[in-house]
Design a protein around this motif. Sequence first.
Motif, PDB file in Angstrom:
ATOM      1  N   GLY A  85      -6.696 -41.738  26.703  1.00 27.81           N
ATOM      2  CA  GLY A  85      -7.014 -41.412  28.092  1.00 27.81           C
ATOM      3  C   GLY A  85      -6.322 -42.306  29.093  1.00 27.81           C
ATOM      4  N   TRP A  86      -5.705 -43.395  28.622  1.00 27.53           N
ATOM      5  CA  TRP A  86      -5.083 -44.354  29.523  1.00 27.53           C
ATOM      6  C   TRP A  86      -3.576 -44.157  29.561  1.00 27.53           C
ATOM      7  CZ3 TRP A  86      -7.594 -49.868  29.570  1.00 27.53           C
ATOM      8  CH2 TRP A  86      -8.950 -49.740  29.864  1.00 27.53           C
ATOM      9  N   THR A  87      -3.129 -43.041  30.106  1.00 26.41           N
ATOM     10  CA  THR A  87      -1.691 -42.819  30.247  1.00 26.41           C
ATOM     11  C   THR A  87      -1.140 -43.643  31.403  1.00 26.41           C
ATOM     12  OG1 THR A  87      -2.216 -40.844  31.534  1.00 26.41           O
ATOM     13  CG2 THR A  87      -1.703 -40.549  29.201  1.00 26.41           C
ATOM     14  N   THR A  88      -1.817 -43.625  32.544  1.00 27.95           N
ATOM     15  CA  THR A  88      -1.490 -44.496  33.673  1.00 27.95           C
ATOM     16  C   THR A  88      -2.781 -44.789  34.419  1.00 27.95           C
ATOM     17  OG1 THR A  88       0.723 -43.541  33.928  1.00 27.95           O
ATOM     18  CG2 THR A  88      -0.145 -44.775  35.790  1.00 27.95           C
ATOM     19  N   ILE A  89      -3.103 -46.071  34.565  1.00 27.26           N
ATOM     20  CA  ILE A  89      -4.371 -46.445  35.184  1.00 27.26           C
ATOM     21  C   ILE A  89      -4.198 -47.743  35.978  1.00 27.26           C
ATOM     22  CG2 ILE A  89      -5.057 -47.492  32.979  1.00 27.26           C
ATOM     23  CD1 ILE A  89      -7.946 -47.058  33.757  1.00 27.26           C
ATOM     24  N   PRO A  90      -4.655 -47.789  37.245  1.00 27.16           N
ATOM     25  CA  PRO A  90      -4.557 -49.027  38.048  1.00 27.16           C
ATOM     26  C   PRO A  90      -5.671 -49.992  37.658  1.00 27.16           C
ATOM     27  CG  PRO A  90      -5.588 -47.296  39.340  1.00 27.16           C
ATOM     28  CD  PRO A  90      -5.227 -46.672  38.014  1.00 27.16           C
ATOM     29  N   LEU A  91      -5.549 -50.563  36.472  1.00 27.87           N
ATOM     30  CA  LEU A  91      -6.652 -51.296  35.868  1.00 27.87           C
ATOM     31  C   LEU A  91      -7.025 -52.547  36.663  1.00 27.87           C
ATOM     32  CD1 LEU A  91      -8.612 -51.400  33.513  1.00 27.87           C
ATOM     33  CD2 LEU A  91      -6.878 -52.617  32.176  1.00 27.87           C
ATOM     34  N   ARG A  92      -6.034 -53.248  37.193  1.00 20.59           N
ATOM     35  CA  ARG A  92      -6.373 -54.483  37.920  1.00 20.59           C
ATOM     36  C   ARG A  92      -7.232 -54.198  39.139  1.00 20.59           C
ATOM     37  NH1 ARG A  92      -1.634 -58.013  40.322  1.00 20.59           N
ATOM     38  NH2 ARG A  92      -1.800 -56.495  42.003  1.00 20.59           N
ATOM     39  N   SER A  93      -6.838 -53.218  39.945  1.00 15.34           N
ATOM     40  CA  SER A  93      -7.619 -52.922  41.152  1.00 15.34           C
ATOM     41  C   SER A  93      -9.011 -52.414  40.789  1.00 15.34           C
ATOM     42  CB  SER A  93      -6.885 -51.910  42.031  1.00 15.34           C
ATOM     43  OG  SER A  93      -6.717 -50.678  41.359  1.00 15.34           O
ATOM     44  N   ILE A  94      -9.119 -51.630  39.705  1.00 15.48           N
ATOM     45  CA  ILE A  94     -10.430 -51.145  39.267  1.00 15.48           C
ATOM     46  C   ILE A  94     -11.331 -52.328  38.897  1.00 15.48           C
ATOM     47  CG2 ILE A  94     -11.622 -49.920  37.407  1.00 15.48           C
ATOM     48  CD1 ILE A  94      -9.268 -47.946  37.382  1.00 15.48           C
ATOM     49  N   MET A  95     -10.779 -53.293  38.139  1.00 15.82           N
ATOM     50  CA  MET A  95     -11.576 -54.431  37.706  1.00 15.82           C
ATOM     51  C   MET A  95     -11.897 -55.378  38.863  1.00 15.82           C
ATOM     52  SD  MET A  95     -10.105 -55.330  33.922  1.00 15.82           S
ATOM     53  CE  MET A  95     -11.261 -56.695  33.822  1.00 15.82           C
TER      54      MET A  95
END
Length: 281
Positions: A85-95
């Motif tokens: 499900g993680w093809t492209t994800i703005p993980l830093r901003s989410i965290m």
Amino acid sequence: MTSQVILGVDLGGTLIRAGLVADKKPGIMRSQVIRSKAPQEQVLEEIFSFIGGCITPATQAIGMGVPGLVQPEKGIVSDVVNIPGWTTIPLRSIMEDHYSLPVAINNDSNCFALGEFYFGKGKGHDSMLGITIGTGLGTGIIINHKLYSGKHGGAGELGMADYLDKYYEYYASGQFFQNIYSEDGIDVYNKAQQGDAVAIRKYAEMGQHLGNALKTILYAYDISLVVLGGSVSQAFPFFQAAMWKSLNDFAYKQALADLRIEVSQLENSGVLGAAALHFNY
């Protein structure tokens, strides 16, 4: 940043590990299985729950290593291994939005290299390469005390460079045994431990390919310390002779004489390296 308390997080395909690092000294490590095949939001909730249980009031930052492509400056993660499900994800901003803490994210091979540099075999050196050999072949580059990731987090990832009829990772990682012999790498390892000559010969063949990969890396970076990690590195005694033999025709003899190739003995190097992302800024 030596007074900081940083939570290091190592996100694997099925397991997440974390630990607090205070004054550059590791603390208690924890781990938990995650359902990586679940939808993106569900995986995130499991990660949030786990990390939330590790954070203390003293925690000032979070560092995370992920098995995928990372744009370190933007914190955007792409093509995470084993989390479809993680093809492209703005993980830093989410965290950062979720925890209200600064977050640094990088590739897991880069975090391995940083962990070794600050806590393991790389201590006291100014430059080194950390190479993870598992189902893939990953490289982390430390030059003059700094991690070099490249703009998209893929610097030094020689595993995907052309080699023979495929690419280095096909021949110089745990993939080798399945790709060439249709055999599970764990089975080959178990047989080699029992003294099986055929299994040991297969490791020697893989070691020859790894030596060729190392030559290419060394021509590019001219670094005298290489630290190996990942599951296949445990079999180092079975392939080290063939690896060194393959390196014998390296053109720069003084560089070869100075070269040290060692196997990591550091537990939780990925967690420690993830925390050390904040040392590197």
